[in-house]
Design an enzyme around this catalytic site. Structure first.
Site, PDB file in Angstrom:
ATOM      1  N   LYS A  48       1.734  -5.488   9.540  1.00 31.56           N
ATOM      2  CA  LYS A  48       0.564  -6.038   8.855  1.00 31.56           C
ATOM      3  C   LYS A  48       0.003  -7.328   9.455  1.00 31.56           C
ATOM      4  CE  LYS A  48      -0.601  -3.527   6.512  1.00 31.56           C
ATOM      5  NZ  LYS A  48      -1.141  -2.244   7.058  1.00 31.56           N
ATOM      6  N   HIS A 107       7.428  -2.619  15.853  1.00 30.93           N
ATOM      7  CA  HIS A 107       7.548  -3.751  14.928  1.00 30.93           C
ATOM      8  C   HIS A 107       8.948  -4.352  15.008  1.00 30.93           C
ATOM      9  CE1 HIS A 107       3.683  -3.121  13.168  1.00 30.93           C
ATOM     10  NE2 HIS A 107       3.989  -2.037  12.499  1.00 30.93           N
ATOM     11  N   SER A 139      -0.603  -8.544   2.483  1.00 38.77           N
ATOM     12  CA  SER A 139      -1.021  -7.315   3.150  1.00 38.77           C
ATOM     13  C   SER A 139       0.100  -6.278   3.139  1.00 38.77           C
ATOM     14  CB  SER A 139      -1.451  -7.630   4.586  1.00 38.77           C
ATOM     15  OG  SER A 139      -1.921  -6.476   5.219  1.00 38.77           O
ATOM     16  N   TYR A 194      -3.443 -13.617  14.564  1.00 36.38           N
ATOM     17  CA  TYR A 194      -4.482 -12.922  13.797  1.00 36.38           C
ATOM     18  C   TYR A 194      -5.649 -13.872  13.512  1.00 36.38           C
ATOM     19  CZ  TYR A 194      -6.607 -10.337   9.872  1.00 36.38           C
ATOM     20  OH  TYR A 194      -7.482  -9.677   9.040  1.00 36.38           O
ATOM     21  N   SER A 229     -14.662  -4.917  15.330  1.00 36.27           N
ATOM     22  CA  SER A 229     -14.859  -5.752  14.134  1.00 36.27           C
ATOM     23  C   SER A 229     -14.402  -4.962  12.904  1.00 36.27           C
ATOM     24  CB  SER A 229     -16.323  -6.167  14.011  1.00 36.27           C
ATOM     25  OG  SER A 229     -17.121  -5.009  13.824  1.00 36.27           O
ATOM     26  N   GLY A 258      -9.105  -7.631   5.500  1.00 32.12           N
ATOM     27  CA  GLY A 258      -9.293  -8.150   6.857  1.00 32.12           C
ATOM     28  C   GLY A 258      -9.782  -9.586   6.908  1.00 32.12           C
TER      29      GLY A 258
HETATM   30  P1  A3P Z   1      -5.311  -6.761   5.070  1.00 30.79           P
HETATM   31  O1  A3P Z   1      -4.334  -5.911   4.318  1.00 30.79           O
HETATM   32  O2  A3P Z   1      -5.113  -8.221   4.805  1.00 30.79           O
HETATM   33  O3  A3P Z   1      -6.730  -6.342   4.912  1.00 30.79           O
HETATM   34  P2  A3P Z   1      -1.481  -3.754  10.816  1.00 30.79           P
HETATM   35  O4  A3P Z   1      -2.424  -3.054  11.706  1.00 30.79           O
HETATM   36  O5  A3P Z   1      -0.495  -4.619  11.535  1.00 30.79           O
HETATM   37  O6  A3P Z   1      -0.854  -2.823   9.843  1.00 30.79           O
HETATM   38  O7  A3P Z   1      -2.325  -4.823   9.986  1.00 30.79           O
HETATM   39  C1  A3P Z   1      -3.242  -4.419   9.011  1.00 30.79           C
HETATM   40  C2  A3P Z   1      -4.014  -5.622   8.553  1.00 30.79           C
HETATM   41  O8  A3P Z   1      -4.955  -5.985   9.582  1.00 30.79           O
HETATM   42  C3  A3P Z   1      -4.836  -5.334   7.306  1.00 30.79           C
HETATM   43  O9  A3P Z   1      -4.958  -6.596   6.630  1.00 30.79           O
HETATM   44  C4  A3P Z   1      -6.152  -4.879   7.936  1.00 30.79           C
HETATM   45  O10 A3P Z   1      -7.258  -4.948   7.072  1.00 30.79           O
HETATM   46  C5  A3P Z   1      -6.259  -5.904   9.059  1.00 30.79           C
HETATM   47  N1  A3P Z   1      -7.199  -5.486  10.108  1.00 30.79           N
HETATM   48  C6  A3P Z   1      -7.234  -4.325  10.785  1.00 30.79           C
HETATM   49  N2  A3P Z   1      -8.281  -4.304  11.633  1.00 30.79           N
HETATM   50  C7  A3P Z   1      -8.943  -5.482  11.478  1.00 30.79           C
HETATM   51  C8  A3P Z   1     -10.107  -6.052  12.073  1.00 30.79           C
HETATM   52  N3  A3P Z   1     -10.826  -5.384  12.959  1.00 30.79           N
HETATM   53  N4  A3P Z   1     -10.481  -7.284  11.664  1.00 30.79           N
HETATM   54  C9  A3P Z   1      -9.763  -7.964  10.751  1.00 30.79           C
HETATM   55  N5  A3P Z   1      -8.644  -7.479  10.155  1.00 30.79           N
HETATM   56  C10 A3P Z   1      -8.227  -6.251  10.524  1.00 30.79           C
END
Ligand code: A3P
Length: 294
Positions: A48, A107, A139, A194, A229, A258
Site C-alpha cells: 500500500k 513486498h 490504506s 509516495y 495520474s 490516492g
Molecule cells: P489509498 O488506499 O490511500 O488510496 P499499492 O499499489 O502499494 O497497493 O498502493 C495502493 C495505494 O496507492 C492506494 O492508496 C492507491 O489509491 C494509491 N495509488 C495508486 N495509484 C496512484 C496514483 N496514480 N496516484 C496516487 N495514488 C495512487
C-alpha cells in the site's frame, strides 16, 4: 510447476518472525531459491505504499509512453508478484516463464529477499517506494477489508495496534522502510517516497527514467505524468484491479483516494499521540524521514 492455493483468508504464518500469507510460507524454500537475472527490474515496497503506481510508471517508461503496450494486460499479469501463491497464478512460475527483461514485484522485507538478487554479478535494478506510516496504515486497513486473499482486518482500533506492533502482514512497517533504506547504501537501489511522487510527479518520474538508463523526450514524459495520474489509473481497467476476482471493490475500491493525509479522517487524537510516540522511539536510529501531510 507449483499449484496456486486458495487458502482460507484467515490463514497466515511466519517466516523468520515476519507474518506472511500461509501459502507463501508453505512455498518459502522455493521462493528463497528464486534465481534473479542481471537485467531484472525489481519493484519493492511495503504493501500500500504506491507499488501499483510505480509499476505503471516503470512500464510506461520502458515502453516509451506507448499506452497500447502498457494496456496489454492487468498490472499483476504484466509484472509477477514474487511471493504470491494465490490465484490466479504462482508468482515464481510466472516469473520463471517470463522472457527477459523482466519486471518483478515484491513486498518482502529486505532480510527476506532471495539472495540471488544481491549476488555480485547480479546487477538487478531495484526501486523501492515508501509511504508515511499513517497513510500506509489506513490504506492497508481498507485493502484488507476488500481483498479476499488476505485476513479480515477486524476493527480499526485492533488493526491500528497490530500494525504498530509489527504483527501485521509483511511484518513491521518500521523494519521494512529502515531495512531497505540501509540497503541502498550498499546496493544500487533507487529509494522513492509516495509523497514526493504525489507532489512532484514529473521530477520523480525523471529519476526513475534515469535510473533505468532511458532517455525520453519532454512530450513522452508529459504523457507518462498524465497516464499515471490517479484519475486516469482509476479509470484504467489494466491498472485499477477491477479485473481481479480476489478484490471486492464495492467494499472499498483499489484506487481508493490516492492522497497524502487521509489518516486525519481515521486517527483519533489518542491514536495520533500513540503513533507519534511509537514513531519517535522506533525511528530514533535512522536518518530516514517522511512527510505526513501535503
Ligand atoms: P489509498 O488506499 O490511500 O488510496 P499499492 O499499489 O502499494 O497497493 O498502493 C495502493 C495505494 O496507492 C492506494 O492508496 C492507491 O489509491 C494509491 N495509488 C495508486 N495509484 C496512484 C496514483 N496514480 N496516484 C496516487 N495514488 C495512487
Amino acid at each position: 510447476e507449483l499449484k496456486w492455493k486458495l487458502m482460507n483468508r484467515e490463514e497466515v504464518s511466519q517466516v523468520r518472525g515476519v507474518v506472511l500469507q500461509k501459502s507463501t510460507c508453505e512455498y518459502w524454500n522455493k521462493i528463497w531459491d528464486f534465481q534473479a537475472k542481471p537485467d531484472d527490474v525489481l519493484i519493492s515496497s511495503y504493501p500500500k505504499a504506491g507499488t501499483t503506481w510505480l509499476q505503471e510508471i516503470v512500464d510506461m517508461i520502458q515502453n516509451d509512453g506507448d499506452i497500447e503496450k502498457t494496456r496489454r494486460a492487468p498490472t499483476d499479469i504484466r509484472m509477477p508478484f514474487l511471493e504470491r501463491i494465490n490465484p490466479p497464478y504462482v508468482g515464481l512460475d510466472k516469473a520463471n516463464e517470463m522472457p527477459s527483461p523482466r519486471v518483478l514485484k515484491t513486498h518482502l522485507p529486505v532480510q527476506l529477499l532471495p539472495p540471488s538478487f544481491w549476488k555480485e554479478n547480479c546487477k538487478v535494478s531495484i526501486i523501492y517506494v515508501a509511504r508515511n506510516i499513517k497513510d500506509n496504515i489506513v490504506s492497508f486497513f481498507h485493502f484488507q477489508r476488500m481483498n479476499k486473499g488476505l485476513p479480515d482486518p477486524g476493527s480499526w482500533e485492533e488493526y491500528f495496534e497490530t500494525f504498530l506492533e509489527g504483527k501485521g502482514l509483511w511484518g513491521s512497517w518500521y523494519d521494512h522502510v529502515k531495512g531497505w533504506w540501509e540497503a541502498k547504501d550498499i546496493y544500487p537501489i533507487l529509494y522513492l517516497f509516495y509523497e514526493d511522487i504525489k507532489k512532484h510527479p514529473r521530477r520523480e518520474i525523471e529519476k526513475v527514467m534515469e535510473f533505468l538508463g532511458k532517455n525520453l523526450d519532454e512530450k513522452v514524459l508529459d504523457k507518462i505524468v498524465y497516464y499515471t495520474s490517479f484519475n486516469v489509473m482509476k479509470n484504467n481497467p489494466m491498472s485499477n484491479y477491477t479485473l481481479s476476482s480476489l478484490m471486492n471493490q464495492s467494499v472499498s475500491p483499489f484506487m481508493r483516494k490516492g492522497v497524502i493525509g487521509d489518516w486525519k479522517n481515521y486517527f483519533t487524537v489518542a491514536q495520533n499521540e500513540r503513533c507519534n510516540e511509537d514513531y519517535r522511539e522506533k525511528m530514533d536510529d535512522t536518518t530516514l524521514s517522511f512527510s505526513m501531510e501535503y
